[in-house]
Design an enzyme around this catalytic site. Sequence first.
Site, PDB file in Angstrom:
ATOM      1  N   ASP A 169       0.879  -1.183   0.000  1.00  0.00           N
ATOM      2  CA  ASP A 169       0.000   0.000   0.000  1.00  0.00           C
ATOM      3  C   ASP A 169       0.909   1.224   0.000  1.00  0.00           C
ATOM      4  OD1 ASP A 169      -1.641   2.126   0.586  1.00  0.00           O
ATOM      5  OD2 ASP A 169      -2.875   1.014   2.015  1.00  0.00           O
ATOM      6  N   THR A 194      -3.765   5.543  -2.981  1.00  0.00           N
ATOM      7  CA  THR A 194      -4.658   6.660  -3.239  1.00  0.00           C
ATOM      8  C   THR A 194      -3.982   7.510  -4.298  1.00  0.00           C
ATOM      9  OG1 THR A 194      -3.649   7.856  -1.403  1.00  0.00           O
ATOM     10  CG2 THR A 194      -5.743   6.754  -0.963  1.00  0.00           C
ATOM     11  N   ARG A 228      -9.041  13.173  -5.342  1.00  0.00           N
ATOM     12  CA  ARG A 228      -9.330  12.141  -4.343  1.00  0.00           C
ATOM     13  C   ARG A 228      -9.751  10.871  -5.054  1.00  0.00           C
ATOM     14  NH1 ARG A 228      -9.293  14.496   0.946  1.00  0.00           N
ATOM     15  NH2 ARG A 228      -9.688  12.388   1.602  1.00  0.00           N
TER      16      ARG A 228
END
Length: 427
Positions: free
Chosen positions: A206, A232, A241
């Site tokens: 991640d 992200t 976002r």
Amino acid sequence: MTVRYGLTMFPYTKEADVEIHSLLVEETARQRDKLRLIASENYVSAAVLEATGSVLTNKYSEGYAGKRYYEGQEFIDAIEGLAISRAKTLFGADHVNVQPYSGSPANLAVYLAFAKPGDTVMGMGLSAGGHLTHGHHVAISGKFFNAVQYGVREDTGMIDLDEVRDIALKERPTILWAGGTAVPRIIDFEGFAAIAKEVGATFVADIAHISGLVAAGVHPSPVPYADVVSTTTHKTLRGPRGGMLMCKEEHQKAIDRAVFPGLQGGPHNHTTAGLAIALKEASQPAFKVYAQTIIDNAKALAAAMLARGYDLVSGGTDNHLILCDLRNKNTLGKPLAKALDKAGISLNYNSVPFDTAKPFNPSGIRIGTPAMTSRGLKPEHMDKVAEWMDAVLLNMENESKLTAIANDVKGFLSDFPAPGIPVGDLG
Ligand code: DSN
């Protein structure tokens, strides 16, 4: 490019809804006038803002290019295709899915693709710097799975791969996570991959926090080693976002099916267009300079804090963030974060490894350099930042001193226009 508005900002919103208009203007001013040190935040470009506010928000497009469940996809397919191909090139990934709504849904899709409820999964503990989605007991990842957690060594503040291996050999997780939200040091992705292979786990890296650094080549990439890389898109990568999953060719079907129809409905096409722009921006030589400056600023700020007697977890940083343990300064993180905010410096209070205080008022603060670096701050400015922070710590109850610092910060920042934010009267 500096955005200069001679007109009222958000004119249509002003006509439709004065309350929201006024809040939008105030938030714009807040982002412009404060020094933003939240490690997970940034300033997107005006182009990314434009795409995310576009008519693409009107369109449904469940499915993938060429296999959608609604008509009228000729432009959406092209936009999503550009985002995917740019991400594949930038990160060197076999396959990319750009549809996850953000990091948590991306990680949930990983569970859906590779694990069954009740399976053992393994990630870094939240208090050690991991993320809720890596098996924390209050999150779905900790409730639906048998989550086991590793941490950092108390003496070094660093991950101990021998400890990770011991736990993995004992617990035999289905999924092994590396990465987190408060990890100031380079993670040995190759070492994690070897452990995952030894125990038969799917290895997921991640890189939500560091994906911009990885894209720029100023931080080691997990892509050659990990089965799946999750990120992200709005932190160091400086996009809108959103979330993104990259994987080896053999996992393409599992990942795509897990995202849709397994977990989500229609992708947010306005976000996908913003992401495609951000990925193009991240492939430019200027982005490499930006990413290196993020790290240089973090190292310079860490040095300036160490010189003032601050205790930094792991003794410093290799990336964009600093985790500061305040126990030797006789304050907790929350009151300091609140005083800093009054002084025009915005960051978050954060648990530190082996914290003796509660998560809602922990012993630390987390400091990040991506947003201020987007405004053009350089290593030579970091001593001033540390000086302001130290002055706040010494004057936490002194409202007039905090206001004076806030005015200094605002005056200083007026020489560093924020991307996507107008200079001058916001109307
Ligand atoms: N909330 C993000 C952060 O601040 O690190 C992670 O999801």
